[in-house]
Design a protein around this motif. Sequence first.
Motif, PDB file in Angstrom:
ATOM      1  N   GLN A 103       0.833  -1.207   0.000  1.00  0.00           N
ATOM      2  CA  GLN A 103       0.000   0.000   0.000  1.00  0.00           C
ATOM      3  C   GLN A 103       0.867   1.257   0.000  1.00  0.00           C
ATOM      4  O   GLN A 103       0.568   2.228  -0.719  1.00  0.00           O
ATOM      5  CB  GLN A 103      -0.929  -0.011   1.216  1.00  0.00           C
ATOM      6  CG  GLN A 103      -2.092   0.938   1.127  1.00  0.00           C
ATOM      7  CD  GLN A 103      -3.107   0.671   2.225  1.00  0.00           C
ATOM      8  OE1 GLN A 103      -2.770   0.321   3.344  1.00  0.00           O
ATOM      9  NE2 GLN A 103      -4.381   0.841   1.903  1.00  0.00           N
ATOM     10  N   GLN A 104       1.943   1.252   0.771  1.00  0.00           N
ATOM     11  CA  GLN A 104       2.856   2.398   0.787  1.00  0.00           C
ATOM     12  C   GLN A 104       3.496   2.595  -0.583  1.00  0.00           C
ATOM     13  O   GLN A 104       3.637   3.740  -1.051  1.00  0.00           O
ATOM     14  CB  GLN A 104       3.936   2.184   1.848  1.00  0.00           C
ATOM     15  CG  GLN A 104       3.431   2.243   3.274  1.00  0.00           C
ATOM     16  CD  GLN A 104       4.492   1.827   4.289  1.00  0.00           C
ATOM     17  OE1 GLN A 104       5.605   1.413   3.908  1.00  0.00           O
ATOM     18  NE2 GLN A 104       4.181   1.943   5.565  1.00  0.00           N
ATOM     19  N   THR A 105       3.865   1.490  -1.228  1.00  0.00           N
ATOM     20  CA  THR A 105       4.474   1.587  -2.560  1.00  0.00           C
ATOM     21  C   THR A 105       3.478   2.109  -3.586  1.00  0.00           C
ATOM     22  O   THR A 105       3.823   2.926  -4.447  1.00  0.00           O
ATOM     23  CB  THR A 105       5.006   0.205  -2.991  1.00  0.00           C
ATOM     24  OG1 THR A 105       5.881  -0.311  -1.989  1.00  0.00           O
ATOM     25  CG2 THR A 105       5.760   0.316  -4.302  1.00  0.00           C
ATOM     26  N   ILE A 106       2.234   1.656  -3.501  1.00  0.00           N
ATOM     27  CA  ILE A 106       1.196   2.144  -4.422  1.00  0.00           C
ATOM     28  C   ILE A 106       1.019   3.649  -4.261  1.00  0.00           C
ATOM     29  O   ILE A 106       0.977   4.394  -5.265  1.00  0.00           O
ATOM     30  CB  ILE A 106      -0.129   1.411  -4.160  1.00  0.00           C
ATOM     31  CG1 ILE A 106      -0.028  -0.062  -4.569  1.00  0.00           C
ATOM     32  CG2 ILE A 106      -1.272   2.084  -4.924  1.00  0.00           C
ATOM     33  CD1 ILE A 106      -1.244  -0.887  -4.179  1.00  0.00           C
ATOM     34  N   ARG A 107       0.910   4.113  -3.033  1.00  0.00           N
ATOM     35  CA  ARG A 107       0.701   5.546  -2.795  1.00  0.00           C
ATOM     36  C   ARG A 107       1.897   6.365  -3.285  1.00  0.00           C
ATOM     37  O   ARG A 107       1.725   7.445  -3.866  1.00  0.00           O
ATOM     38  CB  ARG A 107       0.458   5.784  -1.320  1.00  0.00           C
ATOM     39  CG  ARG A 107      -0.892   5.251  -0.831  1.00  0.00           C
ATOM     40  CD  ARG A 107      -1.020   5.355   0.673  1.00  0.00           C
ATOM     41  NE  ARG A 107      -2.324   4.890   1.131  1.00  0.00           N
ATOM     42  CZ  ARG A 107      -2.642   4.739   2.415  1.00  0.00           C
ATOM     43  NH1 ARG A 107      -1.753   4.993   3.364  1.00  0.00           N
ATOM     44  NH2 ARG A 107      -3.855   4.314   2.746  1.00  0.00           N
ATOM     45  N   VAL A 116      -0.216   2.105 -11.697  1.00  0.00           N
ATOM     46  CA  VAL A 116       0.078   0.915 -10.897  1.00  0.00           C
ATOM     47  C   VAL A 116      -0.917  -0.186 -11.246  1.00  0.00           C
ATOM     48  O   VAL A 116      -2.128   0.058 -11.357  1.00  0.00           O
ATOM     49  CB  VAL A 116       0.018   1.219  -9.383  1.00  0.00           C
ATOM     50  CG1 VAL A 116       0.310  -0.037  -8.581  1.00  0.00           C
ATOM     51  CG2 VAL A 116       1.007   2.322  -9.031  1.00  0.00           C
ATOM     52  N   LYS A 117      -0.395  -1.398 -11.428  1.00  0.00           N
ATOM     53  CA  LYS A 117      -1.220  -2.584 -11.615  1.00  0.00           C
ATOM     54  C   LYS A 117      -0.837  -3.611 -10.547  1.00  0.00           C
ATOM     55  O   LYS A 117       0.311  -3.633 -10.089  1.00  0.00           O
ATOM     56  CB  LYS A 117      -1.035  -3.181 -13.012  1.00  0.00           C
ATOM     57  CG  LYS A 117      -1.470  -2.247 -14.139  1.00  0.00           C
ATOM     58  CD  LYS A 117      -1.304  -2.902 -15.503  1.00  0.00           C
ATOM     59  CE  LYS A 117      -1.774  -1.980 -16.619  1.00  0.00           C
ATOM     60  NZ  LYS A 117      -1.659  -2.624 -17.953  1.00  0.00           N
ATOM     61  N   LEU A 118      -1.801  -4.448 -10.177  1.00  0.00           N
ATOM     62  CA  LEU A 118      -1.577  -5.438  -9.128  1.00  0.00           C
ATOM     63  C   LEU A 118      -1.831  -6.841  -9.654  1.00  0.00           C
ATOM     64  O   LEU A 118      -2.770  -7.070 -10.421  1.00  0.00           O
ATOM     65  CB  LEU A 118      -2.489  -5.176  -7.922  1.00  0.00           C
ATOM     66  CG  LEU A 118      -2.192  -3.959  -7.056  1.00  0.00           C
ATOM     67  CD1 LEU A 118      -3.260  -3.811  -5.983  1.00  0.00           C
ATOM     68  CD2 LEU A 118      -0.825  -4.076  -6.409  1.00  0.00           C
ATOM     69  N   LEU A 119      -1.000  -7.781  -9.192  1.00  0.00           N
ATOM     70  CA  LEU A 119      -1.207  -9.197  -9.470  1.00  0.00           C
ATOM     71  C   LEU A 119      -1.008  -9.939  -8.137  1.00  0.00           C
ATOM     72  O   LEU A 119       0.094 -10.409  -7.854  1.00  0.00           O
ATOM     73  CB  LEU A 119      -0.224  -9.699 -10.533  1.00  0.00           C
ATOM     74  CG  LEU A 119      -0.579 -10.994 -11.273  1.00  0.00           C
ATOM     75  CD1 LEU A 119       0.256 -11.125 -12.542  1.00  0.00           C
ATOM     76  CD2 LEU A 119      -0.391 -12.233 -10.404  1.00  0.00           C
ATOM     77  N   PRO A 120      -2.050 -10.004  -7.303  1.00  0.00           N
ATOM     78  CA  PRO A 120      -1.885 -10.615  -5.978  1.00  0.00           C
ATOM     79  C   PRO A 120      -1.639 -12.123  -6.070  1.00  0.00           C
ATOM     80  O   PRO A 120      -2.260 -12.826  -6.864  1.00  0.00           O
ATOM     81  CB  PRO A 120      -3.233 -10.327  -5.286  1.00  0.00           C
ATOM     82  CG  PRO A 120      -3.902  -9.292  -6.120  1.00  0.00           C
ATOM     83  CD  PRO A 120      -3.405  -9.491  -7.510  1.00  0.00           C
ATOM     84  N   VAL A 121      -0.732 -12.592  -5.222  1.00  0.00           N
ATOM     85  CA  VAL A 121      -0.452 -14.029  -5.091  1.00  0.00           C
ATOM     86  C   VAL A 121      -0.820 -14.431  -3.668  1.00  0.00           C
ATOM     87  O   VAL A 121      -0.233 -13.933  -2.715  1.00  0.00           O
ATOM     88  CB  VAL A 121       1.027 -14.339  -5.377  1.00  0.00           C
ATOM     89  CG1 VAL A 121       1.310 -15.823  -5.159  1.00  0.00           C
ATOM     90  CG2 VAL A 121       1.397 -13.924  -6.792  1.00  0.00           C
ATOM     91  N   ALA A 189       9.927  -7.080   2.127  1.00  0.00           N
ATOM     92  CA  ALA A 189      10.917  -6.512   1.215  1.00  0.00           C
ATOM     93  C   ALA A 189      10.332  -6.390  -0.178  1.00  0.00           C
ATOM     94  O   ALA A 189       9.384  -7.093  -0.545  1.00  0.00           O
ATOM     95  CB  ALA A 189      12.175  -7.385   1.177  1.00  0.00           C
ATOM     96  N   CYS A 190      10.916  -5.473  -0.958  1.00  0.00           N
ATOM     97  CA  CYS A 190      10.572  -5.307  -2.373  1.00  0.00           C
ATOM     98  C   CYS A 190      11.770  -5.766  -3.213  1.00  0.00           C
ATOM     99  O   CYS A 190      12.910  -5.438  -2.900  1.00  0.00           O
ATOM    100  CB  CYS A 190      10.261  -3.850  -2.689  1.00  0.00           C
ATOM    101  SG  CYS A 190       8.731  -3.223  -1.955  1.00  0.00           S
TER     102      CYS A 190
END
Length: 298
Positions: A103-107, A116-121, A189-190
Amino acid sequence: MASLKELRARIGSIKSTRKITSAMKMVAAAKLRRAQASAEAARPYAAAMRRMLAELAGAAKGEEGGPRLLAGTGRDQIHLLIPITSDRGLCGGFNANVHRLTQQTIRRLQSEGKTVKLLPVGRRALNYFSREYSDLIIDKVSGVSGKDVPFSAATDLGNKINALLEAGEIDVCTLVYNKFRNAMTQVPACQQLVPLVMDDAATAATAPEAAGDVAQYEFEPDEATLLAMLLPKNLQVQIYASLLETAAGENGARMTAMDNATRNAGRSIDSLSKVYNRTRQTNITNELIEIISGAQAV
């Protein structure tokens, strides 16, 4: 004050809960040993792949039309984030840490004007981001966490990322996951996958000042051919290593959480038992006083 019947029912309920949490702790501990061994075994292989690609990338530097997995698309506008969590809960703040960092990275990216696009695992990531950022989700993966993580899951995910990159739908791809340190510590981590970013150990091996300390290689076939073969494999290996780290961290976090829950249940039982005994003694004393007072009145 609660009655003796209510206290007995509450104590019995907590004892049943303690049995469940104790059993879950034992199961998580058994799974952790195997998951930790797999994660630790994958680290040297993933590090060796990064070093090899650093050597190849250094040798092929300056060539036109490099692979997109290495050089990217030349843009930095569309970012794909892949948060990796567990499918199940009851593991403390393990999943919440990934949610928070993602969430911090998206903001941060959106504040910079990036797409931004998301691919949740993992089901936990999918459930969370479906509520908060459903419009950003382009695909999902679940059912890969647990005791045995298949390499095919990393292969499929790597193929999806490569297809999106070749279609020009993403420019940058980043994993967000928990690095396993021990049963009590998992560090969110990223890790950027595309364009490929070499870590300090890999770049140090190919630095000019270190050229006299490392072997010089001649590549057969040429560097460009090797990169085309190894870059997709490296993408899959790095994803697989992160999935193994997540599996080990999940079991470690669950074991710690269930151990804490078992201890808390024991303390609650002790506290309620004291209240139960005190209430029971008070009731007996009151009954004796009533009997004695009645006898004296007669």
